[in-house]
Scaffold this motif. Structure first.
Motif, PDB file in Angstrom:
ATOM      1  N   ASP A 198       0.957  -1.165   0.053  1.00 47.83           N
ATOM      2  CA  ASP A 198      -0.002  -0.089  -0.047  1.00 47.83           C
ATOM      3  C   ASP A 198       0.850   1.140   0.061  1.00 47.83           C
ATOM      4  N   VAL A 199       2.026   1.231   0.822  1.00 49.47           N
ATOM      5  CA  VAL A 199       2.846   2.598   0.685  1.00 49.47           C
ATOM      6  C   VAL A 199       3.542   2.671  -0.514  1.00 49.47           C
ATOM      7  N   LEU A 200       3.954   1.709  -1.001  1.00 50.40           N
ATOM      8  CA  LEU A 200       4.677   1.895  -2.362  1.00 50.40           C
ATOM      9  C   LEU A 200       3.591   2.267  -3.684  1.00 50.40           C
ATOM     10  N   THR A 201       2.258   1.674  -3.214  1.00 53.09           N
ATOM     11  CA  THR A 201       1.369   2.258  -4.252  1.00 53.09           C
ATOM     12  C   THR A 201       1.195   3.568  -4.034  1.00 53.09           C
ATOM     13  N   ASP A 202       1.071   4.220  -3.005  1.00 53.38           N
ATOM     14  CA  ASP A 202       0.973   5.593  -2.816  1.00 53.38           C
ATOM     15  C   ASP A 202       2.201   6.238  -3.274  1.00 53.38           C
ATOM     16  N   TYR A 203       3.099   5.751  -3.235  1.00 48.96           N
ATOM     17  CA  TYR A 203       4.582   6.526  -3.498  1.00 48.96           C
ATOM     18  C   TYR A 203       4.525   6.623  -5.107  1.00 48.96           C
ATOM     19  N   TYR A 204       4.226   5.565  -5.641  1.00 45.35           N
ATOM     20  CA  TYR A 204       4.364   5.494  -7.314  1.00 45.35           C
ATOM     21  C   TYR A 204       3.261   6.052  -7.793  1.00 45.35           C
ATOM     22  N   GLY A 205       2.070   6.086  -7.241  1.00 42.86           N
ATOM     23  CA  GLY A 205       0.776   6.636  -7.780  1.00 42.86           C
ATOM     24  C   GLY A 205       0.046   5.624  -8.876  1.00 42.86           C
ATOM     25  N   GLN A 206       0.594   4.398  -8.524  1.00 44.58           N
ATOM     26  CA  GLN A 206      -0.032   3.235  -9.384  1.00 44.58           C
ATOM     27  C   GLN A 206      -0.055   1.895  -8.837  1.00 44.58           C
ATOM     28  N   PRO A 207      -1.035   1.125  -8.910  1.00 46.22           N
ATOM     29  CA  PRO A 207      -0.809  -0.201  -7.974  1.00 46.22           C
ATOM     30  C   PRO A 207       0.534  -1.006  -8.307  1.00 46.22           C
ATOM     31  N   VAL A 208       1.058  -1.556  -7.362  1.00 45.92           N
ATOM     32  CA  VAL A 208       2.338  -2.357  -7.328  1.00 45.92           C
ATOM     33  C   VAL A 208       1.961  -3.529  -6.527  1.00 45.92           C
ATOM     34  N   ARG A 209       2.881  -4.511  -6.683  1.00 42.89           N
ATOM     35  CA  ARG A 209       2.745  -5.997  -5.938  1.00 42.89           C
ATOM     36  C   ARG A 209       3.967  -6.160  -5.190  1.00 42.89           C
TER      37      ARG A 209
END
Length: 678
Positions: A609-620
């Motif tokens: 969730d934190v990396l998704t907010d950081y990059y602005g797109q969903p990540v896994r």
């Protein structure tokens, strides 16, 4: 027949006649009625509350010829002899005069013999805490397992001095102090039987002076009868006790409530005729203020120890609570400073005049600053509110207010107003600064217009001259490093202070990932200028350069971790992870097995969730504990910190001042205390 004092004449003969101590009497009555008797009883309490009296009544109940009961007949031989203190099987011992172990041994030698006339042989040991340590040791065994025909009754005013071994062998009853209401009621009954005229207010004085002791109250009553020549009056009792006239205290407080200085000093003058103790007078005033404060907070809990509850409740309604609190604090400090006054009476008068002079002022409601409004009336309302509540400020100079050109030149600053400085200082903490977007020039440094004195916010773009000044003036949070300088000596955070990664992905990263916060005036990326703030006390955060998703590599994973807004265990987990690979939006991380003890599955989802907010797109994100092959962000931070410490130590050794101190004064540099600047 000689006169018998009231304390002895009206000593209770049965449990029914005993005043107070219901919690003790109930336990003894039930034990006697149900034949559940203990072999040792300990009665504790202050002087004159009935310890010895209850012990004698208990001895009478145990040896009454009609049988063991809670109501002795009072007519048999045993009851009469115990009442006259000549019963052979009631052995009263004054421990204060028989403290030696030889006395205790002599006493215990007769324990084994059966009682002479009564049913039980009762040992009543008064002031038992006065026995010596050896006497207690000699008493222990007998007190624990006495013969069936022996009962021990112990009385003491200081149970803390008794050994725990003695306390554990007895049933302990703690007798309470008598309150003034109970003492006054009992004195009324006695004086009515004695046909002695009395005043109710005088009995309240005696009840308070007894300090919880019924025997002391009766002794004082005997003294008051003798002093008043067969009658008890308030004036005689006050003169006998030397107490402060309570009416004078009420007169002073009434004058304070009415703000009447003449009546206030008149009350002091009237009290001074009796040569009172002025410190005691202040103490009485403090006690009355305390009772009034309690009556204001909880009327049903008002104290009636003086017999004037109605008057206290009336004053509680008449005087404001804040005045009572101010009077109490003033009297408390005045009593402390009274010995410093040149004259005690003058000190008391100054305390009372201080109460008369100062009044509590309520705190003005601080208005919050409103958002800019299109109407001029709405914008001016906060100023009008503050103008009504705050004192007038000096009017601005005539030249400044009359010159429209000077007002136009200073349009960026708040217009001059009599109340504007006060409004600005009060409302500044609630102002909300607009956030600057990455692509817009920063306007935070421009002076802010006060909405309460302007039609609309005024914004001025920075001129060339101001831009040059800002470019030349270094920000207090900028750390500029010359090109040839090595690692800096001071490091606030190892992740934020490091330069961008100089690896094979440098070109791609610089082309596809621009910093989130752009520096002013095209400054190099290494010289990051923190945005200026109009609030001098606010310390701006250091800007963090973000890394784009397509530019994320294992080499710059530490920069990604530095830009994450996390803390606690999640921050520790991310810092100890190694990025081993990335396929699109899928991150493969390896957590250092040394730090894997605190890891759980929730950290993986939270980091996603934190990396998704950081990059602005969903990540896994997938995290697997194991051995790391490269340097994790946490290890890199420790290495950089140690390098900076070594660099700081070398700089200290090369410092000319330090070298002179070492050379001329034999100083020694404590290397363990050298730390890089934050």
């Amino acid at each position: 027949m000689s006169y018998q004092v009231l304390a002895r004449k009206y000593r209770p003969r049965t449990f029914r006649e005993t005043v107070g101590q219901e919690h003790v009497l109930q336990a003894l009555i039930n034990a006697l009625d149900h034949n559940r008797l203990h072999h040792a009883y300990l009665f504790t309490g202050t002087r004159g509350v009935g310890k010895t009296t209850i012990a004698r009544i208990l001895a009478k109940c145990l040896n009454c010829e009609t049988g063991v009961s809670s109501e002795p007949c009072g007519q048999c031989t045993a009851c009469v002899e115990i009442a006259e203190n000549r019963f052979v099987d009631l052995i009263e011992v004054d421990a204060a005069s028989r403290t030696k172990v030889e006395d205790t041994r002599e006493l215990l030698e007769n324990v084994q013999y059966a009682p002479t006339r009564g049913r039980y042989k009762v040992y009543l040991i008064d002031e038992v805490h006065m026995l010596s340590g050896h006497s207690f040791n000699a008493l222990l065994k007998t007190l624990e397992e006495p013969p069936p025909h022996v009962k021990f009754l112990l009385a003491t005013t200081d149970p803390q001095k008794l050994p725990v071994t003695i306390l554990s062998r007895c049933l302990q009853f703690n007798l309470k102090n008598m309150n003034p209401e109970r003492i006054v009621h009992h004195l009324q009954e006695i004086l009515e039987k004695e046909l002695v005229p009395f005043e109710g207010s005088a009995l309240w004085l005696l009840g308070r002076s007894a300090d919880g002791s019924m025997r002391d109250a009766m002794s004082l009553t005997d003294q008051a009868i003798a002093y008043g020549s067969g009658k008890i009056t308030e004036a005689d009792v006050r003169a006998m006790l030397g107490t402060i006239d309570q009416r004078a205290i009420y007169d002073m407080l009434g004058a304070l409530a009415a703000q009447d200085g003449k009546a206030l000093l008149g009350a002091v003058e009237q009290m001074a005729e009796q040569a009172p103790d002025y410190a005691a007078a202040l103490g009485e005033l403090l006690a009355l203020l305390h009772r009034i404060a309690i009556a204001q907070a909880l009327p049903e809990a008002a104290d009636n120890s003086h017999g004037d509850r109605d008057r206290v409740l009336a004053l509680a309604q008449q005087i404001a609570p804040e005045d009572i609190q101010l009077f109490y604090q003033t009297a408390l400090l005045g009593r402390r400073d009274l010995p410093l006054a040149p004259d005690p009476r003058a000190g008391l008068e100054m305390v009372l005049l201080r109460m008369l002079a100062f009044k509590p002022q309520g705190l003005a409601e601080i208005p919050t600053k409103k958002l800019p409004s299109s109407s001029a009336g709405a914008a001016a309302s906060p100023t009008e509110t503050m103008a009504e509540r705050l004192p007038e400020a000096p009017a601005p100079s005539e030249g400044r207010s009359a010159d429209p050109k000077s007002q136009a030149d200073t349009a960026a600053s708040p217009p001059p107003s009599a109340v504007e400085p006060v409004v600005e200082s009060v409302a500044r903490p609630t102002d909300v600064e607009p956030a600057t977007t990455p692509g817009e020039p920063e306007q935070a440094a421009a002076p802010r217009v006060d909405e309460s004195n302007a039609q609309a916010p005024v914004e001025q773009p920075p001129t060339e001259a101001s831009a040059e000044i800002q470019a030349e003036t270094p920000s207090p949070d900028v750390e500029e490093l010359p090109p040839h300088t090595e690692a800096p000596h001071g490091l606030a955070h190892a992740f934020e202070e490091q330069p961008p990664f100089d690896g094979p992905y440098d070109d791609e990263a610089s082309g596809g990932n621009e910093p989130t916060e752009v520096s002013k005036n095209d400054q190099p990326p290494r010289e990051r200028v923190a945005p200026e703030s109009s609030a001098p006390s606010a310390k701006p955060k250091r800007p963090v350069v973000k890394v784009a998703l397509e530019s994320t590599r294992p080499e710059n994973w530490y920069q990604v971790v530095a830009g994450l807004d996390v803390g606690g265990l999640l921050q520790s987990t991310a810092s100890n992870c190694e990025l081993v690979g990335r396929q699109g939006t899928q991150f493969h991380l390896v957590l250092d097995e040394v730090h894997s003890a605190l890891f759980n599955e929730s950290h993986q989802q939270r980091l996603t969730d934190v990396l998704t907010d950081y990059y602005g797109q969903p990540v896994r994100v997938s995290i697997q504990p194991g051995a790391v092959s490269s340097e994790t962000p946490a290890a890199r931070a420790l290495r950089v910190k140690e390098e900076n410490r070594v660099a700081a130590l070398e700089a200290m050794k090369k410092d000319p001042m330090v070298q002179q101190l070492v050379e001329h004064f034999g100083a020694t540099l404590r290397e363990d205390t050298v730390q890089p600047l934050e």
